[in-house]
Design a protein around this motif. Structure first.
Motif, PDB file in Angstrom:
ATOM      1  N   PRO A 115     -78.859 -20.563  -1.079  1.00  0.00           N
ATOM      2  CA  PRO A 115     -80.287 -20.584  -1.382  1.00  0.00           C
ATOM      3  C   PRO A 115     -80.680 -21.947  -1.972  1.00  0.00           C
ATOM      4  O   PRO A 115     -79.865 -22.581  -2.632  1.00  0.00           O
ATOM      5  CB  PRO A 115     -80.426 -19.481  -2.445  1.00  0.00           C
ATOM      6  CG  PRO A 115     -79.068 -19.340  -3.066  1.00  0.00           C
ATOM      7  CD  PRO A 115     -78.088 -19.694  -1.968  1.00  0.00           C
ATOM      8  N   PRO A 116     -81.874 -22.441  -1.660  1.00  0.00           N
ATOM      9  CA  PRO A 116     -82.964 -21.814  -0.906  1.00  0.00           C
ATOM     10  C   PRO A 116     -83.015 -22.294   0.546  1.00  0.00           C
ATOM     11  O   PRO A 116     -84.092 -22.431   1.119  1.00  0.00           O
ATOM     12  CB  PRO A 116     -84.191 -22.317  -1.667  1.00  0.00           C
ATOM     13  CG  PRO A 116     -83.826 -23.724  -2.058  1.00  0.00           C
ATOM     14  CD  PRO A 116     -82.337 -23.688  -2.328  1.00  0.00           C
ATOM     15  N   PHE A 117     -81.860 -22.561   1.147  1.00  0.00           N
ATOM     16  CA  PHE A 117     -81.802 -23.196   2.457  1.00  0.00           C
ATOM     17  C   PHE A 117     -81.462 -22.198   3.561  1.00  0.00           C
ATOM     18  O   PHE A 117     -81.104 -21.052   3.319  1.00  0.00           O
ATOM     19  CB  PHE A 117     -80.772 -24.327   2.433  1.00  0.00           C
ATOM     20  CG  PHE A 117     -80.934 -25.282   1.289  1.00  0.00           C
ATOM     21  CD1 PHE A 117     -82.069 -26.073   1.184  1.00  0.00           C
ATOM     22  CD2 PHE A 117     -79.968 -25.380   0.299  1.00  0.00           C
ATOM     23  CE1 PHE A 117     -82.235 -26.951   0.123  1.00  0.00           C
ATOM     24  CE2 PHE A 117     -80.122 -26.260  -0.764  1.00  0.00           C
ATOM     25  CZ  PHE A 117     -81.254 -27.041  -0.855  1.00  0.00           C
ATOM     26  N   GLY A 118     -81.568 -22.684   4.817  1.00  0.00           N
ATOM     27  CA  GLY A 118     -81.161 -21.897   5.953  1.00  0.00           C
ATOM     28  C   GLY A 118     -81.906 -20.582   6.064  1.00  0.00           C
ATOM     29  O   GLY A 118     -83.074 -20.460   5.690  1.00  0.00           O
ATOM     30  N   LEU A 119     -81.209 -19.575   6.579  1.00  0.00           N
ATOM     31  CA  LEU A 119     -81.824 -18.262   6.753  1.00  0.00           C
ATOM     32  C   LEU A 119     -81.881 -17.476   5.452  1.00  0.00           C
ATOM     33  O   LEU A 119     -82.601 -16.484   5.357  1.00  0.00           O
ATOM     34  CB  LEU A 119     -81.075 -17.457   7.818  1.00  0.00           C
ATOM     35  CG  LEU A 119     -81.544 -17.665   9.269  1.00  0.00           C
ATOM     36  CD1 LEU A 119     -81.304 -19.103   9.721  1.00  0.00           C
ATOM     37  CD2 LEU A 119     -80.860 -16.701  10.207  1.00  0.00           C
ATOM     38  N   LEU A 138     -76.220 -20.797  -7.534  1.00  0.00           N
ATOM     39  CA  LEU A 138     -75.365 -21.103  -6.390  1.00  0.00           C
ATOM     40  C   LEU A 138     -73.965 -20.521  -6.581  1.00  0.00           C
ATOM     41  O   LEU A 138     -73.362 -20.001  -5.639  1.00  0.00           O
ATOM     42  CB  LEU A 138     -75.303 -22.609  -6.184  1.00  0.00           C
ATOM     43  CG  LEU A 138     -76.623 -23.274  -5.772  1.00  0.00           C
ATOM     44  CD1 LEU A 138     -76.494 -24.795  -5.792  1.00  0.00           C
ATOM     45  CD2 LEU A 138     -77.075 -22.799  -4.399  1.00  0.00           C
ATOM     46  N   ARG A 139     -73.446 -20.622  -7.802  1.00  0.00           N
ATOM     47  CA  ARG A 139     -72.149 -20.003  -8.091  1.00  0.00           C
ATOM     48  C   ARG A 139     -72.208 -18.492  -7.854  1.00  0.00           C
ATOM     49  O   ARG A 139     -71.300 -17.906  -7.253  1.00  0.00           O
ATOM     50  CB  ARG A 139     -71.764 -20.269  -9.546  1.00  0.00           C
ATOM     51  CG  ARG A 139     -71.259 -21.663  -9.845  1.00  0.00           C
ATOM     52  CD  ARG A 139     -71.134 -21.853 -11.341  1.00  0.00           C
ATOM     53  NE  ARG A 139     -70.486 -23.109 -11.686  1.00  0.00           N
ATOM     54  CZ  ARG A 139     -70.661 -23.739 -12.848  1.00  0.00           C
ATOM     55  NH1 ARG A 139     -71.479 -23.221 -13.767  1.00  0.00           N
ATOM     56  NH2 ARG A 139     -70.032 -24.869 -13.093  1.00  0.00           N
ATOM     57  N   GLU A 140     -73.261 -17.884  -8.332  1.00  0.00           N
ATOM     58  CA  GLU A 140     -73.417 -16.439  -8.175  1.00  0.00           C
ATOM     59  C   GLU A 140     -73.509 -16.054  -6.704  1.00  0.00           C
ATOM     60  O   GLU A 140     -72.947 -15.031  -6.280  1.00  0.00           O
ATOM     61  CB  GLU A 140     -74.660 -15.977  -8.929  1.00  0.00           C
ATOM     62  CG  GLU A 140     -74.865 -14.478  -8.927  1.00  0.00           C
ATOM     63  CD  GLU A 140     -76.144 -14.061  -9.628  1.00  0.00           C
ATOM     64  OE1 GLU A 140     -76.581 -12.908  -9.420  1.00  0.00           O
ATOM     65  OE2 GLU A 140     -76.731 -14.882 -10.370  1.00  0.00           O
ATOM     66  N   THR A 144     -70.854 -13.682  -4.836  1.00  0.00           N
ATOM     67  CA  THR A 144     -71.343 -12.451  -4.209  1.00  0.00           C
ATOM     68  C   THR A 144     -70.727 -12.256  -2.832  1.00  0.00           C
ATOM     69  O   THR A 144     -70.284 -11.154  -2.474  1.00  0.00           O
ATOM     70  CB  THR A 144     -72.876 -12.480  -4.101  1.00  0.00           C
ATOM     71  OG1 THR A 144     -73.440 -12.475  -5.419  1.00  0.00           O
ATOM     72  CG2 THR A 144     -73.407 -11.274  -3.334  1.00  0.00           C
ATOM     73  N   VAL A 145     -70.676 -13.321  -2.045  1.00  0.00           N
ATOM     74  CA  VAL A 145     -70.098 -13.220  -0.703  1.00  0.00           C
ATOM     75  C   VAL A 145     -68.589 -12.991  -0.771  1.00  0.00           C
ATOM     76  O   VAL A 145     -68.041 -12.129  -0.068  1.00  0.00           O
ATOM     77  CB  VAL A 145     -70.429 -14.483   0.114  1.00  0.00           C
ATOM     78  CG1 VAL A 145     -69.671 -14.481   1.431  1.00  0.00           C
ATOM     79  CG2 VAL A 145     -71.919 -14.571   0.365  1.00  0.00           C
ATOM     80  N   LEU A 146     -67.909 -13.750  -1.625  1.00  0.00           N
ATOM     81  CA  LEU A 146     -66.459 -13.573  -1.749  1.00  0.00           C
ATOM     82  C   LEU A 146     -66.108 -12.143  -2.140  1.00  0.00           C
ATOM     83  O   LEU A 146     -65.187 -11.534  -1.577  1.00  0.00           O
ATOM     84  CB  LEU A 146     -65.907 -14.549  -2.791  1.00  0.00           C
ATOM     85  CG  LEU A 146     -65.970 -16.040  -2.461  1.00  0.00           C
ATOM     86  CD1 LEU A 146     -65.517 -16.861  -3.661  1.00  0.00           C
ATOM     87  CD2 LEU A 146     -65.111 -16.372  -1.245  1.00  0.00           C
ATOM     88  N   ASP A 147     -66.828 -11.595  -3.098  1.00  0.00           N
ATOM     89  CA  ASP A 147     -66.509 -10.256  -3.586  1.00  0.00           C
ATOM     90  C   ASP A 147     -66.918  -9.171  -2.594  1.00  0.00           C
ATOM     91  O   ASP A 147     -66.183  -8.194  -2.385  1.00  0.00           O
ATOM     92  CB  ASP A 147     -67.198 -10.020  -4.934  1.00  0.00           C
ATOM     93  CG  ASP A 147     -66.676 -10.957  -6.025  1.00  0.00           C
ATOM     94  OD1 ASP A 147     -65.575 -11.519  -5.843  1.00  0.00           O
ATOM     95  OD2 ASP A 147     -67.369 -11.133  -7.046  1.00  0.00           O
ATOM     96  N   ALA A 148     -68.084  -9.329  -1.954  1.00  0.00           N
ATOM     97  CA  ALA A 148     -68.547  -8.308  -1.011  1.00  0.00           C
ATOM     98  C   ALA A 148     -67.634  -8.211   0.204  1.00  0.00           C
ATOM     99  O   ALA A 148     -67.425  -7.121   0.751  1.00  0.00           O
ATOM    100  CB  ALA A 148     -69.973  -8.613  -0.570  1.00  0.00           C
TER     101      ALA A 148
END
Length: 336
Positions: A115-119, A138-140, A144-148
């Motif tokens: 965020p806040p870039f791309g899709l 950005l860290r969060e 989030t992706v790594l954990d999900a």
């Protein structure tokens, strides 16, 4: 923890590019719409942006009242490595298209639109206004992706701002990062590029969400290449479209004041115990090549590869050279 939300089925092996780049692309819309586009007078609705630029393997995760866009791709039955790819400021997952196309038959790639870039775009607040994105956000997003996706051991590859997040992840969560690749990465004190520094000006900050010439965006893209003749029409159009996506310019304007690279503590780099490859374009005009040498010196055992003819985004300008260096690094044995 958010569960991944797939959008479409697995990518057909014949479809190497996002939806938007499998047909001829014009630099701008036709007619009056093209005039408004060139001046940046119109924002592009988010659903239109998603329709043009999503992938068959796009997915979304709920995040801070908005959604994170990621791409999860692999064509190998048993991938040798899981690789997380992080783009830079004002870029998107698409910057890794060439590298992914060359290596996804052996690796699993996870690409994230920061965020806040791309899709992913601007993150709405409860009041409906874009949240300010800083390093903590950005860290969060990355966590989030790594954990999900339950990614416990990965190679993380980051360019520019994404490079900063990559080495920061290795410092914060060393058990997750198996190998580290920094591509023209941020981290050491530097002057912001003119295209970003301009947004410190109050007049430019007010104007940018309302009027921003597409020519200025194309000039910034050219400046990121060592050889501007390599920039395709589709690439120009993608960067411009994604910048003009609804809410993105306002979110970028609010983000810039927090980009103080002089305040980042790079001393933890000396304690990293992870195989590290530093890739750099010798013609980088955004982050000087001397920073590549600094990273290679600061991180124990790090190796530097300098691409003499390339600029700030070598993986986009010459994906074959970057893919070759990355594959060789991934195939190197590591100590148990």
């Amino acid at each position: 923890m958010s569960a991944p939300i797939p959008v479409r089925g697995p990518r057909d092996n014949r479809e190497d590019d996002p939806v938007s780049e499998r047909r001829p692309v014009e630099l701008r819309p036709a007619g009056i719409a093209g005039f408004a586009y060139e001046l940046g007078l119109r924002e592009i609705p988010r659903d239109e942006i998603e329709r043009r630029y999503r992938y068959p393997q796009s997915g979304w995760l709920n995040f801070r009242h908005g959604r994170l866009h990621y791409v999860n791709e692999c064509e190998a039955a048993s991938p040798s490595h899981t690789v997380v790819l992080l783009h830079g400021f004002s870029a998107s997952v698409h910057t890794w298209d060439g590298v992914s196309a060359l290596l996804r038959q052996s690796c699993r790639f996870i690409r994230l639109d920061l965020p806040p870039f791309g899709l992913t775009g601007a993150l709405p607040s409860v009041e409906g206004r874009a949240q300010r994105v800083d390093l903590e956000v950005l860290r969060e997003a990355l966590d989030t992706v790594l954990d999900a996706l339950a990614l416990e051991r990965v190679t993380v590859v980051g360019n520019s701002l994404g490079g900063l997040l990559a080495w920061d992840l290795a410092v914060r969560r060393p058990t997750v990062v198996e190998r580290l690749v920094l591509v023209d990465a941020a981290g050491f004190p530097m002057h912001l590029p003119a295209a970003i520094k301009l947004l410190d000006n109050p007049v430019a900050r007010w104007l940018s969400p309302r009027l921003q010439p597409a020519a200025a965006i194309r000039a910034a893209v050219r400046d990121c290449y060592g050889d501007a003749s390599r920039v395709t029409t589709a690439t120009y159009r993608r960067y411009t479209d994604l910048t003009f996506a609804a809410g993105t310019r306002a979110a970028i304007v609010s983000m810039v004041p927090g980009l103080d690279l002089s305040a980042i503590d790079t001393r933890p780099l000396s304690a990293l115990q992870v195989p590290t490859l530093v890739l750099w374009g010798a013609k980088d005009r955004w982050i000087p090549p001397s920073h590549g040498r600094q990273f290679a010196k600061a991180i124990p055992g790090a190796r530097l590869v300098m691409f003499e003819t390339l600029g700030h985004i070598p993986m986009e300008e010459d994906p074959a050279s970057v893919a070759q260096a990355l594959l060789a690094f991934l195939n190197e044995p590591t100590l148990p």
